[in-house]
Design a protein around this motif. Structure first.
Motif, PDB file in Angstrom:
ATOM      1  N   ALA A 198      60.929  35.254  39.585  1.00 34.10           N
ATOM      2  CA  ALA A 198      60.799  33.925  39.862  1.00 34.10           C
ATOM      3  C   ALA A 198      59.827  33.646  41.114  1.00 34.10           C
ATOM      4  O   ALA A 198      58.915  32.857  41.028  1.00 34.10           O
ATOM      5  CB  ALA A 198      62.103  32.965  39.877  1.00 34.10           C
ATOM      6  N   PRO A 199      59.996  34.362  42.077  1.00 34.41           N
ATOM      7  CA  PRO A 199      59.178  34.220  43.267  1.00 34.41           C
ATOM      8  C   PRO A 199      57.777  34.250  42.876  1.00 34.41           C
ATOM      9  O   PRO A 199      56.735  34.081  43.757  1.00 34.41           O
ATOM     10  CB  PRO A 199      59.756  35.070  44.563  1.00 34.41           C
ATOM     11  CG  PRO A 199      61.251  35.435  43.944  1.00 34.41           C
ATOM     12  CD  PRO A 199      61.154  35.525  42.474  1.00 34.41           C
ATOM     13  N   LEU A 200      57.684  35.263  41.918  1.00 30.78           N
ATOM     14  CA  LEU A 200      56.087  35.615  41.752  1.00 30.78           C
ATOM     15  C   LEU A 200      55.307  34.709  40.675  1.00 30.78           C
ATOM     16  O   LEU A 200      54.098  34.727  40.543  1.00 30.78           O
ATOM     17  CB  LEU A 200      56.115  37.122  41.064  1.00 30.78           C
ATOM     18  CG  LEU A 200      56.884  38.040  41.613  1.00 30.78           C
ATOM     19  CD1 LEU A 200      56.626  39.313  41.065  1.00 30.78           C
ATOM     20  CD2 LEU A 200      56.757  38.303  43.323  1.00 30.78           C
ATOM     21  N   LEU A 201      56.012  33.770  39.950  1.00 32.66           N
ATOM     22  CA  LEU A 201      55.363  32.978  39.052  1.00 32.66           C
ATOM     23  C   LEU A 201      54.510  32.273  39.209  1.00 32.66           C
ATOM     24  O   LEU A 201      53.442  31.961  38.600  1.00 32.66           O
ATOM     25  CB  LEU A 201      56.482  32.554  38.098  1.00 32.66           C
ATOM     26  CG  LEU A 201      57.628  33.346  37.345  1.00 32.66           C
ATOM     27  CD1 LEU A 201      58.476  32.480  36.662  1.00 32.66           C
ATOM     28  CD2 LEU A 201      56.906  34.375  36.579  1.00 32.66           C
ATOM     29  N   ALA A 202      54.495  31.688  40.291  1.00 35.00           N
ATOM     30  CA  ALA A 202      53.495  30.510  41.032  1.00 35.00           C
ATOM     31  C   ALA A 202      52.506  30.955  41.964  1.00 35.00           C
ATOM     32  O   ALA A 202      51.691  30.254  42.304  1.00 35.00           O
ATOM     33  CB  ALA A 202      54.034  29.429  41.306  1.00 35.00           C
ATOM     34  N   HIS A 205      47.708  34.728  41.754  1.00 34.40           N
ATOM     35  CA  HIS A 205      47.442  36.359  41.310  1.00 34.40           C
ATOM     36  C   HIS A 205      46.079  36.423  40.758  1.00 34.40           C
ATOM     37  O   HIS A 205      45.544  37.301  40.722  1.00 34.40           O
ATOM     38  CB  HIS A 205      48.418  36.797  40.433  1.00 34.40           C
ATOM     39  CG  HIS A 205      48.698  35.882  39.063  1.00 34.40           C
ATOM     40  ND1 HIS A 205      48.108  36.194  38.130  1.00 34.40           N
ATOM     41  CD2 HIS A 205      49.650  34.995  38.629  1.00 34.40           C
ATOM     42  CE1 HIS A 205      48.052  35.541  37.159  1.00 34.40           C
ATOM     43  NE2 HIS A 205      49.363  34.642  37.368  1.00 34.40           N
ATOM     44  N   ARG A 206      45.710  35.181  39.841  1.00 36.72           N
ATOM     45  CA  ARG A 206      44.576  35.129  39.223  1.00 36.72           C
ATOM     46  C   ARG A 206      44.145  36.401  38.135  1.00 36.72           C
ATOM     47  O   ARG A 206      42.990  36.609  38.202  1.00 36.72           O
ATOM     48  CB  ARG A 206      43.279  35.255  40.456  1.00 36.72           C
ATOM     49  CG  ARG A 206      43.158  33.848  40.946  1.00 36.72           C
ATOM     50  CD  ARG A 206      42.127  33.769  42.179  1.00 36.72           C
ATOM     51  NE  ARG A 206      40.653  33.796  41.319  1.00 36.72           N
ATOM     52  CZ  ARG A 206      39.667  33.958  42.228  1.00 36.72           C
ATOM     53  NH1 ARG A 206      39.686  33.938  43.601  1.00 36.72           N
ATOM     54  NH2 ARG A 206      38.348  34.067  41.763  1.00 36.72           N
ATOM     55  N   GLY A 207      45.197  36.649  37.598  1.00 34.24           N
ATOM     56  CA  GLY A 207      45.198  37.949  36.788  1.00 34.24           C
ATOM     57  C   GLY A 207      44.935  39.411  37.405  1.00 34.24           C
ATOM     58  O   GLY A 207      44.329  40.241  36.580  1.00 34.24           O
ATOM     59  N   ARG A 208      44.890  39.294  38.634  1.00 36.33           N
ATOM     60  CA  ARG A 208      44.416  40.649  39.346  1.00 36.33           C
ATOM     61  C   ARG A 208      45.561  41.609  39.794  1.00 36.33           C
ATOM     62  O   ARG A 208      45.468  42.774  40.307  1.00 36.33           O
ATOM     63  CB  ARG A 208      43.658  40.545  40.629  1.00 36.33           C
ATOM     64  CG  ARG A 208      42.746  39.678  40.445  1.00 36.33           C
ATOM     65  CD  ARG A 208      41.822  39.361  41.998  1.00 36.33           C
ATOM     66  NE  ARG A 208      40.609  38.553  41.855  1.00 36.33           N
ATOM     67  CZ  ARG A 208      39.822  38.209  42.842  1.00 36.33           C
ATOM     68  NH1 ARG A 208      40.321  38.015  44.099  1.00 36.33           N
ATOM     69  NH2 ARG A 208      38.735  37.480  42.589  1.00 36.33           N
ATOM     70  N   THR A 209      46.930  41.131  39.331  1.00 35.76           N
ATOM     71  CA  THR A 209      47.985  42.066  39.485  1.00 35.76           C
ATOM     72  C   THR A 209      48.697  42.373  38.195  1.00 35.76           C
ATOM     73  O   THR A 209      49.054  41.557  37.462  1.00 35.76           O
ATOM     74  CB  THR A 209      49.212  41.415  40.498  1.00 35.76           C
ATOM     75  OG1 THR A 209      48.506  41.394  41.678  1.00 35.76           O
ATOM     76  CG2 THR A 209      50.198  42.207  40.322  1.00 35.76           C
ATOM     77  N   ALA A 242      54.476  37.372  31.528  1.00 37.37           N
ATOM     78  CA  ALA A 242      53.294  37.211  30.775  1.00 37.37           C
ATOM     79  C   ALA A 242      52.981  35.584  30.538  1.00 37.37           C
ATOM     80  O   ALA A 242      51.682  35.052  30.618  1.00 37.37           O
ATOM     81  CB  ALA A 242      53.658  37.702  29.272  1.00 37.37           C
ATOM     82  N   ALA A 243      53.979  34.884  30.516  1.00 40.25           N
ATOM     83  CA  ALA A 243      53.765  33.357  30.390  1.00 40.25           C
ATOM     84  C   ALA A 243      53.016  32.574  31.392  1.00 40.25           C
ATOM     85  O   ALA A 243      52.556  31.788  31.622  1.00 40.25           O
ATOM     86  CB  ALA A 243      55.179  32.836  30.234  1.00 40.25           C
ATOM     87  N   ALA A 244      53.148  33.468  32.883  1.00 38.69           N
ATOM     88  CA  ALA A 244      52.927  32.960  34.018  1.00 38.69           C
ATOM     89  C   ALA A 244      51.265  33.588  34.053  1.00 38.69           C
ATOM     90  O   ALA A 244      50.573  33.235  35.241  1.00 38.69           O
ATOM     91  CB  ALA A 244      53.632  33.381  35.194  1.00 38.69           C
ATOM     92  N   GLY A 245      50.667  34.298  33.002  1.00 42.08           N
ATOM     93  CA  GLY A 245      49.279  34.615  33.061  1.00 42.08           C
ATOM     94  C   GLY A 245      48.996  36.052  33.754  1.00 42.08           C
ATOM     95  O   GLY A 245      47.998  36.408  33.815  1.00 42.08           O
TER      96      GLY A 245
END
Length: 360
Positions: A198-202, A205-209, A242-245
């Motif tokens: 949960a702490p990572l979802l928002a 990250h711009r798809g870089r992790t 995955a849902a968070a991109g």
């Protein structure tokens, strides 16, 4: 009403903070987080040397170390990034040690002394060191995986998500990689057996992790991976990411030819396919790692887990020498060929959009 169970969180019973670590802003933040998590004992030391955690025997030492978190300053030797094939260009350590109780733990043969978990308070200094390594790797920077950019592996010696609620280091690293102005494409990578995503979802990250979830057959995960999130929770966390991109991945490890292994691993792959079926733009990779051990790791593991049922019988293994001359025991060639062939075909059939990175 469906009640969502709380994520698996590790709360250390004792936190040791060196003087130099306590003086740094990130060290102070870790102390704050540990207080909020309800850690019963937080000791800020008068100096930078950690006290001995040696007990009367290896089991006592192991138990004390596994309940302890040390907040320290990473010295230059720990900040020096090393190549880490076949996973990534560079190893970047946010911490060292893991709170899990995996009976095959690879750290048993890699780290010396009691298995205390150390987290680094000089995080900005560690992240600043990434710039000098961009474009200089040999695993992804200049290979068929060049589309990943220069990759930095953050889980070589730890599970950073297991520590995140008491450190914040992983979120800081993901945000840094996502927002920093890099000279060339960069990718952060880590793998986890935990589910507190949960702490990572928002985060930006711009798809870089790329977050990879360490998975196994239920029989292996349930029997040998103590203190971690159960397998369905990990797969559900993968779907949330995955849902968070996020680009996501599976680290299937350590693969073992258990009885009825084809059906067991087939069920695992099918569960992932079902969990990710709703993501047409899914960016999924797969890394397959078979079980192996060394004489040194076997000695340590059997002292930690004297009643383990983990197979570590040299007589049924093949001895293989690494590039530095160290001997490890792997499955015989015939067994490896059967496993490799089955996983290649089953992954292609069950997860057709997944990209297999390597088999070892």
């Amino acid at each position: 009403m469906t009640i969502t169970p709380s994520p698996v969180l590790w709360t250390p019973q004792r936190v040791l903070v060196t003087r130099s670590a306590a003086e740094l802003p990130h060290g102070a933040e870790i102390i704050r987080r540990c207080e909020a998590a309800g850690v019963p004992a937080i000791d800020v030391l008068a100096g930078d040397r950690l006290p001995s955690l040696r007990g009367a025997d290896e089991r006592t030492t192991y138990a004390a170390a596994k309940r302890t978190l040390a907040v320290v300053v990473a010295p230059p030797s720990k900040r020096r990034m090393q190549p880490i094939p076949p996973s990534a260009d560079w190893r970047m350590d946010l911490a060292e040690g893991c709170p899990g109780h995996c009976q095959y733990c690879y750290l048993a043969g890699s780290l010396s002394g009691p298995p205390i978990t150390r987290v680094y308070a000089n995080l900005p200094e560690i992240l600043a060191g990434m710039d000098d390594h961009v474009g200089r790797g040999t695993v992804t920077s200049a290979s068929a995986r060049a589309g990943e950019g220069t990759t930095f592996e953050a889980s070589c010696y730890t599970d950073p998500l297991a520590l995140e609620h008491v450190t914040g280091s992983l979120s800081a690293a993901i945000s840094h990689v996502g927002t920093h102005d890099w000279a060339a494409p960069v990718g952060l990578r880590f793998t986890t057996k935990y589910d507190d995503v949960a702490p990572l979802l928002a985060l930006p990250h711009r798809g870089r992790t790329r977050v990879r979830v360490s998975v196994n057959a239920e029989e292996v995960a349930g029997r040998f991976e103590g203190g971690t999130a159960r397998l369905p929770r990990r797969v559900a966390a993968l779907a949330q990411l995955a849902a968070a991109g996020y680009p996501v991945g599976l680290t299937i490890a350590p693969i073992m030819p258990i009885p009825d292994w084809r059906n067991s691993y087939g069920a695992l792959l099918q569960s992932v396919a079902e969990a990710t079926a709703g993501f047409p733009e899914l960016d999924l990779t797969v890394e397959c790692i078979t079980h192996r051990f060394t004489a040194a790791s076997k000695e340590v593991l059997t002292s930690w887990y004297p009643r383990t049922k983990l197979e570590m019988d040299e007589s049924v293994r093949t001895r293989k020498f690494g590039k530095f001359g160290a001997a490890k025991y792997v499955y015989p060639k015939e067994t490896m060929a059967q496993l490799h062939s089955w996983f290649d075909s089953e992954i292609a059939a069950t997860l057709p959009t997944a990209r297999a990175l390597y088999w070892t």
